[in-house]
Design a protein around this motif. Structure first.
Motif, PDB file in Angstrom:
ATOM      1  N   THR A 134       0.836  -1.195   0.000  1.00 45.08           N
ATOM      2  CA  THR A 134       0.000   0.000   0.000  1.00 45.08           C
ATOM      3  C   THR A 134       0.871   1.245   0.000  1.00 45.08           C
ATOM      4  O   THR A 134       1.801   1.364   0.796  1.00 45.08           O
ATOM      5  N   ALA A 135       0.570   2.152  -0.917  1.00 49.88           N
ATOM      6  CA  ALA A 135       1.178   3.483  -0.886  1.00 49.88           C
ATOM      7  C   ALA A 135       0.259   4.385  -0.073  1.00 49.88           C
ATOM      8  O   ALA A 135      -0.970   4.247  -0.129  1.00 49.88           O
ATOM      9  N   ILE A 136       0.842   5.314   0.685  1.00 48.37           N
ATOM     10  CA  ILE A 136       0.036   6.123   1.592  1.00 48.37           C
ATOM     11  C   ILE A 136       0.619   7.534   1.715  1.00 48.37           C
ATOM     12  O   ILE A 136       1.837   7.726   1.695  1.00 48.37           O
ATOM     13  N   CYS A 137      -0.274   8.517   1.786  1.00 46.33           N
ATOM     14  CA  CYS A 137       0.130   9.900   2.029  1.00 46.33           C
ATOM     15  C   CYS A 137      -1.009  10.595   2.770  1.00 46.33           C
ATOM     16  O   CYS A 137      -2.103  10.046   2.898  1.00 46.33           O
ATOM     17  N   ARG A 138      -0.765  11.800   3.271  1.00 44.42           N
ATOM     18  CA  ARG A 138      -1.759  12.487   4.092  1.00 44.42           C
ATOM     19  C   ARG A 138      -1.727  13.995   3.853  1.00 44.42           C
ATOM     20  O   ARG A 138      -0.757  14.526   3.307  1.00 44.42           O
ATOM     21  N   ASN A 139      -2.793  14.659   4.301  1.00 44.68           N
ATOM     22  CA  ASN A 139      -2.755  16.120   4.272  1.00 44.68           C
ATOM     23  C   ASN A 139      -2.243  16.651   5.605  1.00 44.68           C
ATOM     24  O   ASN A 139      -1.995  15.887   6.543  1.00 44.68           O
ATOM     25  N   GLU A 140      -2.076  17.956   5.692  1.00 44.84           N
ATOM     26  CA  GLU A 140      -1.440  18.564   6.857  1.00 44.84           C
ATOM     27  C   GLU A 140      -2.267  18.445   8.131  1.00 44.84           C
ATOM     28  O   GLU A 140      -1.740  18.567   9.236  1.00 44.84           O
ATOM     29  N   GLN A 141      -3.560  18.205   7.987  1.00 44.75           N
ATOM     30  CA  GLN A 141      -4.434  18.143   9.153  1.00 44.75           C
ATOM     31  C   GLN A 141      -4.265  16.839   9.950  1.00 44.75           C
ATOM     32  O   GLN A 141      -4.646  16.760  11.114  1.00 44.75           O
ATOM     33  N   VAL A 142      -3.710  15.818   9.312  1.00 44.39           N
ATOM     34  CA  VAL A 142      -3.567  14.505   9.955  1.00 44.39           C
ATOM     35  C   VAL A 142      -2.376  14.517  10.911  1.00 44.39           C
ATOM     36  O   VAL A 142      -1.256  14.838  10.520  1.00 44.39           O
ATOM     37  N   LYS A 143      -2.607  14.158  12.161  1.00 44.76           N
ATOM     38  CA  LYS A 143      -1.560  14.127  13.177  1.00 44.76           C
ATOM     39  C   LYS A 143      -0.714  12.854  13.037  1.00 44.76           C
ATOM     40  O   LYS A 143      -1.156  11.843  12.502  1.00 44.76           O
ATOM     41  N   ASP A 144       0.504  12.916  13.570  1.00 45.16           N
ATOM     42  CA  ASP A 144       1.404  11.766  13.502  1.00 45.16           C
ATOM     43  C   ASP A 144       0.800  10.526  14.160  1.00 45.16           C
ATOM     44  O   ASP A 144       0.933   9.412  13.640  1.00 45.16           O
ATOM     45  N   ILE A 163       4.646   7.788   0.546  1.00 43.96           N
ATOM     46  CA  ILE A 163       5.183   8.446  -0.645  1.00 43.96           C
ATOM     47  C   ILE A 163       4.609   9.854  -0.775  1.00 43.96           C
ATOM     48  O   ILE A 163       3.646  10.214  -0.095  1.00 43.96           O
ATOM     49  N   GLU A 164       5.190  10.639  -1.673  1.00 37.50           N
ATOM     50  CA  GLU A 164       4.623  11.939  -2.001  1.00 37.50           C
ATOM     51  C   GLU A 164       3.374  11.714  -2.852  1.00 37.50           C
ATOM     52  O   GLU A 164       3.351  10.812  -3.707  1.00 37.50           O
ATOM     53  N   GLU A 165       2.372  12.531  -2.657  1.00 37.87           N
ATOM     54  CA  GLU A 165       1.120  12.307  -3.384  1.00 37.87           C
ATOM     55  C   GLU A 165       1.296  12.394  -4.893  1.00 37.87           C
ATOM     56  O   GLU A 165       0.611  11.689  -5.644  1.00 37.87           O
ATOM     57  N   ARG A 166       2.221  13.214  -5.361  1.00 39.71           N
ATOM     58  CA  ARG A 166       2.422  13.357  -6.805  1.00 39.71           C
ATOM     59  C   ARG A 166       2.832  12.044  -7.477  1.00 39.71           C
ATOM     60  O   ARG A 166       2.732  11.903  -8.701  1.00 39.71           O
ATOM     61  N   LEU A 167       3.281  11.061  -6.680  1.00 38.43           N
ATOM     62  CA  LEU A 167       3.710   9.776  -7.221  1.00 38.43           C
ATOM     63  C   LEU A 167       2.617   8.708  -7.178  1.00 38.43           C
ATOM     64  O   LEU A 167       2.824   7.586  -7.632  1.00 38.43           O
ATOM     65  N   MET A 168       1.458   9.078  -6.643  1.00 40.86           N
ATOM     66  CA  MET A 168       0.417   8.076  -6.416  1.00 40.86           C
ATOM     67  C   MET A 168      -0.107   7.451  -7.708  1.00 40.86           C
ATOM     68  O   MET A 168      -0.398   6.248  -7.753  1.00 40.86           O
ATOM     69  N   ASP A 169      -0.210   8.230  -8.783  1.00 40.75           N
ATOM     70  CA  ASP A 169      -0.703   7.666 -10.042  1.00 40.75           C
ATOM     71  C   ASP A 169       0.267   6.630 -10.606  1.00 40.75           C
ATOM     72  O   ASP A 169      -0.155   5.648 -11.224  1.00 40.75           O
ATOM     73  N   ALA A 170       1.569   6.846 -10.384  1.00 39.59           N
ATOM     74  CA  ALA A 170       2.552   5.846 -10.812  1.00 39.59           C
ATOM     75  C   ALA A 170       2.389   4.565 -10.010  1.00 39.59           C
ATOM     76  O   ALA A 170       2.559   3.455 -10.535  1.00 39.59           O
ATOM     77  N   VAL A 171       2.042   4.700  -8.733  1.00 36.94           N
ATOM     78  CA  VAL A 171       1.812   3.527  -7.884  1.00 36.94           C
ATOM     79  C   VAL A 171       0.612   2.727  -8.379  1.00 36.94           C
ATOM     80  O   VAL A 171       0.616   1.492  -8.345  1.00 36.94           O
ATOM     81  N   VAL A 172      -0.408   3.428  -8.857  1.00 42.14           N
ATOM     82  CA  VAL A 172      -1.583   2.735  -9.409  1.00 42.14           C
ATOM     83  C   VAL A 172      -1.150   1.771 -10.506  1.00 42.14           C
ATOM     84  O   VAL A 172      -1.593   0.620 -10.564  1.00 42.14           O
ATOM     85  N   SER A 173      -0.239   2.224 -11.361  1.00 37.55           N
ATOM     86  CA  SER A 173       0.168   1.391 -12.501  1.00 37.55           C
ATOM     87  C   SER A 173       1.112   0.266 -12.110  1.00 37.55           C
ATOM     88  O   SER A 173       1.080  -0.804 -12.709  1.00 37.55           O
ATOM     89  N   VAL A 174       1.956   0.497 -11.101  1.00 36.11           N
ATOM     90  CA  VAL A 174       2.986  -0.498 -10.774  1.00 36.11           C
ATOM     91  C   VAL A 174       2.548  -1.481  -9.693  1.00 36.11           C
ATOM     92  O   VAL A 174       3.163  -2.535  -9.521  1.00 36.11           O
ATOM     93  N   SER A 175       1.470  -1.163  -8.957  1.00 37.79           N
ATOM     94  CA  SER A 175       1.003  -2.125  -7.959  1.00 37.79           C
ATOM     95  C   SER A 175      -0.519  -2.241  -7.903  1.00 37.79           C
ATOM     96  O   SER A 175      -1.050  -3.333  -7.837  1.00 37.79           O
ATOM     97  N   GLY A 176      -1.221  -1.116  -7.943  1.00 36.96           N
ATOM     98  CA  GLY A 176      -2.683  -1.179  -7.847  1.00 36.96           C
ATOM     99  C   GLY A 176      -3.314  -2.002  -8.960  1.00 36.96           C
ATOM    100  O   GLY A 176      -4.102  -2.915  -8.727  1.00 36.96           O
ATOM    101  N   SER A 177      -2.962  -1.687 -10.194  1.00 37.89           N
ATOM    102  CA  SER A 177      -3.489  -2.402 -11.356  1.00 37.89           C
ATOM    103  C   SER A 177      -2.635  -3.597 -11.762  1.00 37.89           C
ATOM    104  O   SER A 177      -3.092  -4.497 -12.472  1.00 37.89           O
ATOM    105  N   ALA A 178      -1.391  -3.609 -11.310  1.00 37.07           N
ATOM    106  CA  ALA A 178      -0.399  -4.561 -11.805  1.00 37.07           C
ATOM    107  C   ALA A 178      -0.697  -6.042 -11.584  1.00 37.07           C
ATOM    108  O   ALA A 178      -0.262  -6.869 -12.393  1.00 37.07           O
ATOM    109  N   PRO A 179      -1.418  -6.435 -10.504  1.00 37.44           N
ATOM    110  CA  PRO A 179      -1.716  -7.871 -10.404  1.00 37.44           C
ATOM    111  C   PRO A 179      -2.380  -8.430 -11.659  1.00 37.44           C
ATOM    112  O   PRO A 179      -2.116  -9.574 -12.042  1.00 37.44           O
ATOM    113  N   ALA A 180      -3.191  -7.625 -12.322  1.00 32.56           N
ATOM    114  CA  ALA A 180      -3.852  -8.097 -13.545  1.00 32.56           C
ATOM    115  C   ALA A 180      -2.836  -8.429 -14.630  1.00 32.56           C
ATOM    116  O   ALA A 180      -2.998  -9.407 -15.377  1.00 32.56           O
ATOM    117  N   TYR A 181      -1.785  -7.613 -14.736  1.00 33.92           N
ATOM    118  CA  TYR A 181      -0.753  -7.901 -15.744  1.00 33.92           C
ATOM    119  C   TYR A 181      -0.085  -9.244 -15.449  1.00 33.92           C
ATOM    120  O   TYR A 181       0.185 -10.038 -16.353  1.00 33.92           O
TER     121      TYR A 181
END
Length: 270
Positions: A134-144, A163-181
Motif C-alpha cells: 500500500t502506498a500512503i500519504c496524508r494532508n497537513e491536518q492529519v496528526k502523527d 510516498i509523495e502524493e504526486r507519485l500516487m498515479d505511478a503507484v496505481v500502474s505499478v502495484s494497484g493495477s499490476a496484479p492483472a498484468y
C-alpha cells in the motif's frame, strides 16, 4: 439503531474492503465488534457479517456518525454521491481514508466542502493473502499519532510505503493495477506449457510458483533484476533465445506503454 462507537468504518464492502477487514481481525489489530461496514446490497452485507462477525448497516451516514476512522472503499465515480451523504456528520475528529485510483486529496477535500483530515491510500488485491503493498500519504491536518494508527492497520495485510502524493498515479500502474498484468503473464506462460504437453494444473503451478520465486529473489537478494536475468541466461542457451523473441515482439515496450497509459487514465479520474 446503532448506539455505540466503532474504531473503524467502511463505506463500501467489496472485495478489497473484505480483504482488509479479514487481515485486520486475524492479525489482532482490531476486533470484529470494533468494525462496521455499509453497503447497498443487503444480501452481500449479511454474508459479510456471517463470515467476519462485523457490524453492518445500509446507511452510509451511520458510519460517519459512529466512527472516527472512515474508509471510503467505493469506486472513484461513486465519491460524488457518497460524500454528500456523510458531510453533515464529519467533524474535526473524523479521519477520512480513501482507497481509490485517481482521487487526489484536494479533489476529495473539495467534495467535502470543508477542512477534513484525509489519508490517501492505494493498496492492491494481494491483500487478500496478506501479501499486498500500500502506498500512503496524508494532508497537513492529519496528526502523527493518527497516521501511525492507519499505518498499523494497512501493515496488517502487507507492506506499506509512505510516498509523495504526486507519485500516487505511478503507484496505481505499478502495484494497484499490476496484479492483472501478472495474471495475464501467468496465464500465457501456462498456455505455452500446455501447448507443449504439460497438464493444465501443473502448468499453472509451475508458472505461478516461478513468478512468486522470482519476485522473492528481487526482494530478498537486493540484486538488480538485470543481474538476476543474466544469471539465468547461459551463452547460446534456451533462455536467451526466449528473451530474444520477447524483445523482438516488443514485450518490454508493451509493458511500459501499458503502464504509462494506466497512469494517464488515473490522472484523468480526478
Amino acid at each position: 439503531m446503532i448506539k455505540m462507537k466503532y474504531s473503524l468504518g467502511f463505506i463500501g464492502g467489496g472485495n478489497m474492503a473484505k480483504a482488509m477487514i479479514q487481515a485486520i481481525i486475524s492479525n489482532g489489530v482490531l476486533k470484529a465488534q470494533d468494525i462496521i461496514v455499509s453497503n447497498i446490497d443487503i444480501a452481500d452485507l449479511q454474508k459479510t457479517k456471517k463470515e467476519l462477525g462485523i457490524h453492518i448497516t445500509l446507511d452510509n451516514s451511520e458510519i460517519a456518525k459512529y466512527c472516527e476512522k472512515i474508509v471510503l472503499s467505493v469506486k472513484p465515480h461513486q465519491y460524488a454521491d457518497v460524500i454528500p451523504e456523510i458531510v453533515p456528520f464529519v467533524n474535526e475528529k473524523s479521519l477520512i481514508i480513501t482507497v481509490a485510483a485517481g482521487k487526489s486529496i484536494l479533489s476529495v477535500q473539495k467534495l467535502f466542502g470543508k477542512e477534513v483530515k484525509i489519508i490517501r491510500t492505494m493498496p492492491n488485491t494481494p491483500a487478500l493473502i496478506q501479501e499486498g503493498i500500500t502506498a500512503i500519504c496524508r494532508n497537513e491536518q492529519v496528526k502523527d499519532i493518527e497516521m501511525g494508527a492507519v499505518l498499523k492497520i494497512f501493515s496488517s495485510f502487507g507492506k506499506v510505503e509512505i510516498i509523495e502524493e504526486r507519485l500516487m498515479d505511478a503507484v496505481v500502474s505499478v502495484s494497484g493495477s499490476a496484479p492483472a498484468y501478472i495474471y495475464v503473464l501467468i496465464e500465457a506462460m501456462a498456455d505455452a506449457a500446455v501447448l507443449n504437453g504439460l497438464p493444465r494444473d501443473k502448468a499453472y503451478l509451475f508458472a505461478a510458483q516461478t513468478v512468486l520465486g522470482s519476485a522473492k529473489m528481487v526482494l530478498q537478494t537486493g540484486m538488480h533484476p538485470a543481474q538476476l536475468k543474466d544469471m539465468v541466461c547461459s551463452p547460446g542457451g534456451t533462455t536467451i533465445e526466449a528473451l530474444r523473441i520477447l524483445e523482438q515482439r516488443g514485450f518490454r515496450s508493451a509493458v511500459i506503454e501499458a503502464m504509462d497509459t494506466c497512469v494517464q487514465k488515473a490522472k484523468n479520474l480526478s
